[in-house]
Design an enzyme around this catalytic site. Structure first.
Site, PDB file in Angstrom:
ATOM      1  N   ASP A   1       8.822  -9.036  13.928  1.00  0.00           N
ATOM      2  CA  ASP A   1       8.298 -10.181  13.183  1.00  0.00           C
ATOM      3  C   ASP A   1       7.503  -9.733  11.973  1.00  0.00           C
ATOM      4  OD1 ASP A   1       5.853  -9.568  14.484  1.00  0.00           O
ATOM      5  OD2 ASP A   1       6.635 -10.645  16.236  1.00  0.00           O
TER       6      ASP A   1
ATOM      7  N   LYS B   1       7.251 -15.559  12.777  1.00  0.00           N
ATOM      8  CA  LYS B   1       6.730 -16.921  12.708  1.00  0.00           C
ATOM      9  C   LYS B   1       5.778 -17.007  11.529  1.00  0.00           C
ATOM     10  CE  LYS B   1       6.499 -16.348  17.409  1.00  0.00           C
ATOM     11  NZ  LYS B   1       5.576 -15.636  18.180  1.00  0.00           N
TER      12      LYS B   1
ATOM     13  N   MET C   1      -6.508 -13.996  13.372  1.00  0.00           N
ATOM     14  CA  MET C   1      -5.898 -15.240  12.884  1.00  0.00           C
ATOM     15  C   MET C   1      -6.948 -16.231  12.387  1.00  0.00           C
ATOM     16  SD  MET C   1      -3.072 -15.636  15.935  1.00  0.00           S
ATOM     17  CE  MET C   1      -4.044 -14.891  17.229  1.00  0.00           C
TER      18      MET C   1
END
Ligand code: SAH
Length: 454
Positions: free
Chosen positions: A241, A263, A376
């Site tokens: 990813d 993603k 995040m």
């Protein structure tokens, strides 16, 4: 070399290095020299060399197989070389490859597997450095793998007559489960597993696949583990990813099929369910499937969910830890996560923003003498700073954001709970970013090292 006469002329540094290698090859060596260096002397005492204490003579070389001229004196070495060649010997003249007709490579010994390295006489130092690198890189267990192959070679030759099929069988064996077991040091029942594989072989059966869930670290490819690299280089398919850096991806087997399952924050390119299913499908087709994840697969990586599916489908898998972003970014930013004067504990939390809010245990995050690392957290940064102040931290409390940590374009911004959000806005910081909150952030002024090296 066994049972043959091998002669070194010289007793100093050059002779010492050559003798060291020849002894490593299992040779019995006569050294002709009036004087010996202390190291050479101790080899004599250990019975590894025989000393002939005088100057050389042309008839010394009669009946010898190899002669090494290594007296540290070029002219004399050349004369030894000529005399030995005239006597019909193989000759190696130190530092004069043009006068030599054989070379003595340095050896990485994983007997029965041997790797020989030579610079063809051009740069012994380069050859030595390369030897050290290969030696460090090549697991010692290759020796076990070689011995296992030796033990079963005949049996497998008898069982599988067709050489093409036999080669495929060996490839699957050494590259697959058995090779892996041995390289992991789990050698107890490899003979049993191998015998079973030989017994079960029926010519066209599909190989058993496997999934490697591998942590690729925060970005700098030098931070990969040896095992991660080995599995990356032997996989047939890779699912990766966005977080896996380009330099890391470039180390994956070039022939492997590459599937991007990344993603974006709000845009789930491939749903988790489908990723889990892709892993199962490929492994069941007999493929070695690499699931490459940024950082560590078990830290905010959903690694657990992926292998749960594999476990319930009875697909073999292994998990390789990676350096998580907190460890990588903290090191490369010069911010120790714990410090006796500033923080006795460290929390890793996710600052993922959902419906314009971040759901965290704020009182736990505002404890004294603690570092908080937020993954995040970029989009939620203003909200996070606000909540931390609201729950009791001073607005002057130190905080840092590390962008693209451990990569050459790493950027670190430090500030306080009241200033960082606007600093970040004005600098147009690039993802991925990691937030570190705590007094330890102030240490960066003294301890930053990575950016200053460029
Ligand atoms: N499993 C990963 C974390 C995945 S969550 C690990 O152990 O590191 C993704 C978050 O990790 C990003 O939003 C960011 O906060 C952090 N991250 C990963 N790599 C990073 C890097 N090179 N620099 C800064 N943050 C990083």
């Amino acid at each position: 070399m066994q049972g043959r006469r091998i002669i070194i002329v010289g007793g100093g540094g050059n002779a010492e290095r050559k003798a060291g290698r020849l002894i490593q090859y299992g040779a019995r060596v006569d050294v002709i020299a009036e004087q010996l260096s202390p190291t050479m002397q101790s080899c004599i005492e250990d019975n590894q060399l025989t000393h002939i204490a005088r100057a050389w003579q042309a008839d010394d070389f009669k009946g010898a197989t190899l002669v090494v001229a290594a007296s540290d004196e070029r002219q004399s070495d050349a004369e030894v070389g000529a005399a030995a060649e005239a006597a019909g010997c193989w000759v190696n003249v130190a530092n004069q490859p043009q006068l030599s007709n054989f070379l003595i490579p340095s050896l990485v010994d994983r007997s029965p597997i041997l790797v020989a390295i030579t610079s063809s006489g051009t740069s012994p130092v380069l050859a030595r450095l390369l030897t050290a690198r290969i030696d460090a890189f090549l697991p010692h267990s290759y020796s076990e793998l070689g011995k296992l192959a030796e033990r079963y070679r005949d049996q497998i030759r008898q069982k599988i007559g067709n050489w093409r099929q036999r080669r495929r069988f060996w490839e699957q064996l050494l590259n697959g489960r058995i090779g892996e077991l041995i390289l992991q040091g789990r050698t107890q029942n490899t003979d049993q597993v191998l015998e079973q594989a030989i017994q079960d072989y029926d010519g066209d059966s599909e190989a058993q696949g496997e999934v490697y869930l591998v942590g690729a670290g925060p970005g700098d490819p030098d931070l990969l583990s040896f095992r991660a690299l080995r599995l990356m280089q032997q996989c047939d398919v890779v699912l990766y990813d966005r977080l896996v850096s380009e330099p890391v991806m470039s180390l994956v087997n070039q022939q492997a099929e590459k599937i991007y399952v990344g993603k974006q924050r709000s845009d789930h390119a491939v749903p988790q369910e489908s990723i889990n299913q892709l892993l199962v499908t490929h492994a069941k087709r007999g493929k070695r499937v690499l699931r490459l994840k940024g950082g560590d697969p078990f830290i905010f990586g959903r690694g657990g969910e992926e292998i749960e599916t594999l476990a319930s489908e009875s697909v073999p898998f292994q998990v390789v830890p990676g350096i998580t972003a907190a460890a990588g970014c903290a090191s490369y930013a010069g911010i120790p996560l714990t410090h006796r004067d500033h923080a006795q504990s460290c929390l890793f939390v996710t600052g993922h923003l959902k419906d314009n809010s971040v759901d965290l245990d704020w009182p736990a995050l505002t404890r004294a003498q603690q570092t908080v690392v937020i993954y995040m957290g970029l989009a939620g940064l203003p909200f996070i700073c606000e909540q931390l102040i609201k729950h009791g931290l001073p607005s002057t409390h130190p905080i840092a954001i590390v962008s693209q940590g451990t990569l050459s374009n790493q950027q670190v911004i430090t500030g306080t709970l009241s200033t960082l959000a606007s600093l970040v806005e004005s600098e147009a910081v690039k993802a991925p970013t990691l937030i570190i909150v705590g007094e330890v952030v102030t240490l960066r002024d003294k301890l930053a090292w990575f950016e200053t090296r460029h």
